[in-house]
Enzyme design. Sequence first.
Site, PDB file in Angstrom:
ATOM      1  N   PHE A  25      11.657  20.279   2.534  1.00 46.29           N
ATOM      2  CA  PHE A  25      11.411  20.603   4.176  1.00 46.29           C
ATOM      3  C   PHE A  25      12.823  21.017   4.675  1.00 46.29           C
ATOM      4  O   PHE A  25      13.814  20.319   4.516  1.00 46.29           O
ATOM      5  CB  PHE A  25      11.099  19.248   4.615  1.00 46.29           C
ATOM      6  CG  PHE A  25      10.802  19.366   6.105  1.00 46.29           C
ATOM      7  CD1 PHE A  25       9.704  19.708   6.611  1.00 46.29           C
ATOM      8  CD2 PHE A  25      11.612  18.719   6.934  1.00 46.29           C
ATOM      9  CE1 PHE A  25       9.485  19.798   8.043  1.00 46.29           C
ATOM     10  CE2 PHE A  25      11.415  18.763   8.452  1.00 46.29           C
ATOM     11  CZ  PHE A  25      10.221  19.248   8.862  1.00 46.29           C
ATOM     12  N   SER A  93      11.742  16.600  -3.090  1.00 52.53           N
ATOM     13  CA  SER A  93      11.711  15.924  -1.718  1.00 52.53           C
ATOM     14  C   SER A  93      10.291  16.431  -1.290  1.00 52.53           C
ATOM     15  O   SER A  93       9.174  15.890  -1.931  1.00 52.53           O
ATOM     16  CB  SER A  93      12.735  16.574  -0.440  1.00 52.53           C
ATOM     17  OG  SER A  93      12.809  15.721   0.439  1.00 52.53           O
ATOM     18  N   MET A  94      10.011  16.989  -0.142  1.00 52.41           N
ATOM     19  CA  MET A  94       8.699  17.315   0.496  1.00 52.41           C
ATOM     20  C   MET A  94       7.727  18.038  -0.706  1.00 52.41           C
ATOM     21  O   MET A  94       6.711  18.054  -0.744  1.00 52.41           O
ATOM     22  CB  MET A  94       8.759  17.997   1.714  1.00 52.41           C
ATOM     23  CG  MET A  94       7.436  18.399   2.153  1.00 52.41           C
ATOM     24  SD  MET A  94       7.426  19.450   3.685  1.00 52.41           S
ATOM     25  CE  MET A  94       7.703  21.283   2.852  1.00 52.41           C
ATOM     26  N   ASP A 202      20.931   8.513  -2.241  1.00 56.07           N
ATOM     27  CA  ASP A 202      20.334   9.390  -1.589  1.00 56.07           C
ATOM     28  C   ASP A 202      20.404   9.063   0.105  1.00 56.07           C
ATOM     29  O   ASP A 202      19.830   8.014   0.218  1.00 56.07           O
ATOM     30  CB  ASP A 202      18.927   9.455  -1.882  1.00 56.07           C
ATOM     31  CG  ASP A 202      18.054  10.590  -1.443  1.00 56.07           C
ATOM     32  OD1 ASP A 202      18.245  11.045  -0.452  1.00 56.07           O
ATOM     33  OD2 ASP A 202      17.056  11.011  -2.321  1.00 56.07           O
ATOM     34  N   HIS A 232      20.982  13.801  -2.546  1.00 53.05           N
ATOM     35  CA  HIS A 232      19.490  14.136  -2.273  1.00 53.05           C
ATOM     36  C   HIS A 232      19.115  15.443  -3.110  1.00 53.05           C
ATOM     37  O   HIS A 232      18.223  15.659  -3.803  1.00 53.05           O
ATOM     38  CB  HIS A 232      18.951  14.062  -0.848  1.00 53.05           C
ATOM     39  CG  HIS A 232      17.465  14.490  -0.592  1.00 53.05           C
ATOM     40  ND1 HIS A 232      16.746  13.436  -1.127  1.00 53.05           N
ATOM     41  CD2 HIS A 232      16.839  15.583  -0.171  1.00 53.05           C
ATOM     42  CE1 HIS A 232      15.384  14.175  -0.811  1.00 53.05           C
ATOM     43  NE2 HIS A 232      15.660  15.305  -0.312  1.00 53.05           N
TER      44      HIS A 232
END
Length: 268
Positions: A25, A93-94, A202, A232
């Site tokens: 994202f 992530s996303m 993270d 992250h």
Amino acid sequence: MTVRPGAEAFARDGDDVGVLLLHGFTGNPSSLRPWAEGLAAAGRTVRLPRLPGHGTSVRDMARTGWPDWLAEAETTFRDLRRRCRVVAVGGLSMGGALALALAQKYGPAHNPGPLPGVDGVILVNPAVRLTDPRLGALPVLRWVLPWLPPVGNDVKRPGVKEDAYDRIPSHALHSMLRGYRTVVADLPAVSQPLLVLRSTEDHVVPASSSALILDRVTSSRADEVILRDSYHVATIDNDAGEILRRSLSFLADLAGAPPAVGVAGRTR
């Protein structure tokens, strides 16, 4: 619409084992480019699309949402699936949530049409749960505050910076969170082999997000690898080489090759 230098989509044809990688994202393909190039250098067929609204301007992103990003991921997957005998989907992530959504739709239980489905899933610090209590106000807040502070560039390695937007479009964030809820509700539909790579530190996504995935999927093989030297955006951080090595071993297993020695994670 001008694409930022380095944010272009990546595609490379190799053998009959394909990998679809999906970025996070407010980020763009540059954060996964080393991973994609490493897989391609090993001979795999790789696709790394630029999701709608990403890698251009934050105002472009404000006009997009989860359905747009998932549609792009699905279109790319279907093209890759027609080319390859084995296809894994992966993401950061996303992008990990989008990969899970594809695994759910193109898994044994729900796969539509004549194409084979997703054969395996690789996730790096996947986001399906965020714990910031302020997000509870987002359904109302997004109509008052169109922009929120950024979350990108969580990288430990000195001198490395993620090319992420400097603010978050509130409506896009709201759409993403609605997408996460759908993914979480259907996690038991994920039965394919799964590899989760999670950073111990993270600052964007809590460890409970990966734990939730591992707890609810029905995969007979679900490995968790701990990344101890990255934040992250681990795909451009100190553990990028480990991510590539583990991914190549996982793909070799999917392709029917003998498993690599000494690279198994925590198997459930």
